[in-house]
Design a protein around this motif. Structure first.
Motif, PDB file in Angstrom:
ATOM      1  N   MET A 165      -9.395  -0.858 -10.658  1.00  0.00           N
ATOM      2  CA  MET A 165      -8.651  -1.804 -11.078  1.00  0.00           C
ATOM      3  C   MET A 165      -7.309  -1.710 -10.311  1.00  0.00           C
ATOM      4  SD  MET A 165      -8.890  -1.305 -15.130  1.00  0.00           S
ATOM      5  CE  MET A 165      -7.752  -2.739 -15.677  1.00  0.00           C
ATOM      6  N   ALA A 166      -6.984  -0.658  -9.806  1.00  0.00           N
ATOM      7  CA  ALA A 166      -5.811  -0.480  -9.025  1.00  0.00           C
ATOM      8  C   ALA A 166      -5.916  -0.990  -7.721  1.00  0.00           C
ATOM      9  CB  ALA A 166      -5.145   0.975  -8.780  1.00  0.00           C
ATOM     10  N   GLU A 167      -7.303  -0.803  -7.231  1.00  0.00           N
ATOM     11  CA  GLU A 167      -7.687  -1.229  -5.896  1.00  0.00           C
ATOM     12  C   GLU A 167      -7.725  -2.871  -5.674  1.00  0.00           C
ATOM     13  OE1 GLU A 167     -10.356   0.329  -2.454  1.00  0.00           O
ATOM     14  OE2 GLU A 167     -11.568  -0.477  -4.005  1.00  0.00           O
ATOM     15  N   LEU A 168      -8.194  -3.550  -6.871  1.00  0.00           N
ATOM     16  CA  LEU A 168      -8.173  -5.005  -6.933  1.00  0.00           C
ATOM     17  C   LEU A 168      -6.873  -5.383  -6.665  1.00  0.00           C
ATOM     18  CD1 LEU A 168      -9.533  -7.680  -6.984  1.00  0.00           C
ATOM     19  CD2 LEU A 168      -9.661  -7.416  -9.591  1.00  0.00           C
ATOM     20  N   GLU A 169      -6.030  -4.905  -7.363  1.00  0.00           N
ATOM     21  CA  GLU A 169      -4.497  -5.453  -7.663  1.00  0.00           C
ATOM     22  C   GLU A 169      -3.918  -5.163  -6.382  1.00  0.00           C
ATOM     23  OE1 GLU A 169      -0.422  -4.797 -10.218  1.00  0.00           O
ATOM     24  OE2 GLU A 169      -2.178  -3.674 -10.464  1.00  0.00           O
ATOM     25  N   GLN A 170      -3.926  -4.085  -5.636  1.00  0.00           N
ATOM     26  CA  GLN A 170      -3.447  -3.842  -4.418  1.00  0.00           C
ATOM     27  C   GLN A 170      -4.086  -4.423  -3.244  1.00  0.00           C
ATOM     28  OE1 GLN A 170      -0.907  -1.059  -3.952  1.00  0.00           O
ATOM     29  NE2 GLN A 170      -0.847  -2.471  -1.962  1.00  0.00           N
ATOM     30  N   GLN A 171      -5.249  -5.025  -3.492  1.00  0.00           N
ATOM     31  CA  GLN A 171      -5.778  -5.879  -2.191  1.00  0.00           C
ATOM     32  C   GLN A 171      -5.398  -7.225  -2.362  1.00  0.00           C
ATOM     33  OE1 GLN A 171     -10.143  -5.626  -2.369  1.00  0.00           O
ATOM     34  NE2 GLN A 171     -10.342  -3.454  -1.626  1.00  0.00           N
ATOM     35  N   VAL A 172      -5.206  -7.714  -3.643  1.00  0.00           N
ATOM     36  CA  VAL A 172      -4.791  -9.152  -3.784  1.00  0.00           C
ATOM     37  C   VAL A 172      -3.299  -9.187  -3.401  1.00  0.00           C
ATOM     38  CG1 VAL A 172      -3.863 -10.756  -5.600  1.00  0.00           C
ATOM     39  CG2 VAL A 172      -6.128  -9.741  -5.567  1.00  0.00           C
ATOM     40  N   ASN A 173      -2.426  -8.134  -3.577  1.00  0.00           N
ATOM     41  CA  ASN A 173      -1.122  -8.197  -3.058  1.00  0.00           C
ATOM     42  C   ASN A 173      -1.002  -8.134  -1.847  1.00  0.00           C
ATOM     43  OD1 ASN A 173       0.008  -8.384  -5.570  1.00  0.00           O
ATOM     44  ND2 ASN A 173       0.131  -5.990  -6.042  1.00  0.00           N
ATOM     45  N   ASP A 174      -1.971  -7.327  -1.038  1.00  0.00           N
ATOM     46  CA  ASP A 174      -1.962  -7.161   0.274  1.00  0.00           C
ATOM     47  C   ASP A 174      -2.268  -8.216   1.096  1.00  0.00           C
ATOM     48  OD1 ASP A 174      -1.278  -4.703   0.242  1.00  0.00           O
ATOM     49  OD2 ASP A 174      -3.033  -3.534   0.393  1.00  0.00           O
ATOM     50  N   ILE A 175      -3.233  -8.925   0.597  1.00  0.00           N
ATOM     51  CA  ILE A 175      -3.932 -10.175   1.283  1.00  0.00           C
ATOM     52  C   ILE A 175      -2.616 -11.254   1.107  1.00  0.00           C
ATOM     53  CG2 ILE A 175      -5.327 -12.328   0.811  1.00  0.00           C
ATOM     54  CD1 ILE A 175      -7.474 -10.272  -0.064  1.00  0.00           C
ATOM     55  N   ALA A 176      -1.896 -11.249  -0.042  1.00  0.00           N
ATOM     56  CA  ALA A 176      -0.785 -12.182   0.092  1.00  0.00           C
ATOM     57  C   ALA A 176       0.225 -11.964   0.731  1.00  0.00           C
ATOM     58  CB  ALA A 176      -0.401 -12.187  -1.611  1.00  0.00           C
ATOM     59  N   ALA A 177       0.205 -10.657   1.122  1.00  0.00           N
ATOM     60  CA  ALA A 177       1.403 -10.234   2.057  1.00  0.00           C
ATOM     61  C   ALA A 177       0.962 -10.354   3.448  1.00  0.00           C
ATOM     62  CB  ALA A 177       1.994  -8.887   1.503  1.00  0.00           C
ATOM     63  N   LYS A 179      -1.376  -8.208   4.694  1.00  0.00           N
ATOM     64  CA  LYS A 179      -1.775  -7.065   5.372  1.00  0.00           C
ATOM     65  C   LYS A 179      -3.266  -6.710   5.394  1.00  0.00           C
ATOM     66  CE  LYS A 179       2.483  -4.691   3.133  1.00  0.00           C
ATOM     67  NZ  LYS A 179       2.959  -3.837   2.111  1.00  0.00           N
ATOM     68  N   THR A 180      -3.416  -5.702   6.376  1.00  0.00           N
ATOM     69  CA  THR A 180      -4.887  -5.418   6.550  1.00  0.00           C
ATOM     70  C   THR A 180      -5.570  -4.668   5.310  1.00  0.00           C
ATOM     71  OG1 THR A 180      -4.357  -5.139   8.993  1.00  0.00           O
ATOM     72  CG2 THR A 180      -6.461  -3.962   8.025  1.00  0.00           C
ATOM     73  N   ILE A 181      -6.491  -4.929   4.974  1.00  0.00           N
ATOM     74  CA  ILE A 181      -7.105  -4.515   3.543  1.00  0.00           C
ATOM     75  C   ILE A 181      -8.082  -2.989   4.171  1.00  0.00           C
ATOM     76  CG2 ILE A 181      -8.817  -4.793   1.829  1.00  0.00           C
ATOM     77  CD1 ILE A 181      -6.351  -6.435   1.738  1.00  0.00           C
TER      78      ILE A 181
END
Length: 344
Positions: A165-177, A179-181
């Motif tokens: 769950m934390a990874e999904l949230e982090q990836q969404v935030n990183d994509i919006a910013a 950043k590289t996934i």
């Protein structure tokens, strides 16, 4: 009412936390509560019902004077379930360790509670996707026997635990910013490759078997046969991880041995405990993960004929896999045993 000493193994994880939520919500009659976890999580403080508990490291001696042991799942079940039973506890286990053991009943309380009494200290909770599907199958199966099932699942990342769950949230935030996934968890933390789940689908849940099905897909097949006590049903499954936080969805195609009308199916499902029919295409009403998260029932919609076969129906089934697919189902087993004076 009698009260019981309860232990929760895996108390700091998603299912363990849901156990606590449900014990409070449902006013489960506990006298003493012991929270257990791995050495890594031992020492954490959890406030529950205005009382502070210190999470203890699980050992073989953790279950002294415990009557009900709720196991949240994982490899610890194989290690500690025998010790808990030896200490006199009834283990209700959410892992896959004992599900296909012929000596261990595999229970959904609305479906096959009569088998609870056959336990020898351990009762297995079925796989989350199996529970959600079988809750919808059971009232139909009791009316007309099922010949074949084709199921495709759309499983939330919470099935992979808090880290997923934390990874999904982090990836969404990183994509919006911008950043590289760098995926690290899914399809599984211990696997040699990891894939992005945000804005993606991963058609692998658990490892692949020699027959090219995943372990998750075979769980649905084997466990459904055991729960319904009917190996004659043909079942094929495809399980997919989707970028949804919580609540699994399933497309279930059923071929019956005889005709079952859509209207009869709706009535049977609507009157089955733990199932809510949400099916009004004209008003665009159907179950979705967003609306079923945190709910106890399994929701069924898109109930319609399969015109490609003689006696076929299609269902869309959605349920919160942390609740009914895991913690709630286990607690309902304990509630059934309490109600029927099956706990010593």
């Amino acid at each position: 009412m009698n009260k019981y000493n309860v232990a929760i193994l895996g108390a700091t994880g998603a299912v363990g936390q849901e156990f606590l939520n449900l014990i409070e919500e449902r006013n489960f009659p506990f006298a003493k509560l012991k929270l257990l976890a791995s050495k890594r999580s031992a020492g954490k403080e959890i406030t529950f019902m205005n009382k502070k508990y210190i999470v203890e490291e699980t050992t073989n001696d953790s279950f002294k004077n415990i009557q009900i042991a709720l196991f949240a799942g994982g490899s610890a079940s194989k290690t500690f379930a025998p010790a808990a039973v030896k200490a006199g506890a009834v283990v209700i286990d959410n892992s896959s360790a004992f599900r296909m053991d012929t000596e261990v009943p595999l229970i959904i309380p609305e479906v096959n509670p009569e088998f609870i009494k056959t336990h020898k200290g351990i009762i297995a909770n079925p796989n989350c996707s199996t529970i959600i599907m079988v809750m919808a199958l059971k009232p139909l199966y009791d009316k007309v026997k099922i010949k074949r099932i084709v199921v495709s699942t759309y499983q939330a990342v919470s099935g992979g635990g808090k880290e997923a769950m934390a990874e999904l949230e982090q990836q969404v935030n990183d994509i919006a910013a911008g950043k590289t996934i760098i995926p690290q968890i899914l399809p599984g933390a211990s696997m040699p490759k990891h894939y992005q789940i945000a804005f993606n689908l991963i058609p692998q849940i658990d490892i692949f078997k020699d027959n090219l099905y995943t372990k998750e897909e075979m769980k649905m097949i084997n466990e459904t046969h055991k729960i319904l006590n009917d190996d004659s049903i043909g079942i094929t499954a495809t399980t997919v991880r989707v970028p949804v936080y919580r609540s699994h969805a399933e497309s279930v195609n059923i071929e019956f041995t005889d005709e079952l009308s859509v209207e009869t199916a709706k009535n049977l499902l609507a009157n089955f405990p733990g199932v809510t029919v949400q099916d009004n295409p004209a008003d665009m009403k159907y179950p979705m993960p967003l609306m079923t998260s945190g709910k106890n029932d399994v929701y069924v919609g898109r109930i319609r004929k399969d015109f490609s076969i003689e006696n076929g129906l299609n269902l869309w089934v959605v349920g919160d896999q942390i609740r009914k697919g895991a913690a709630l189902n286990a607690l309902q087993i304990a509630e059934y045993m309490v109600k029927n004076n099956m706990i010593k």
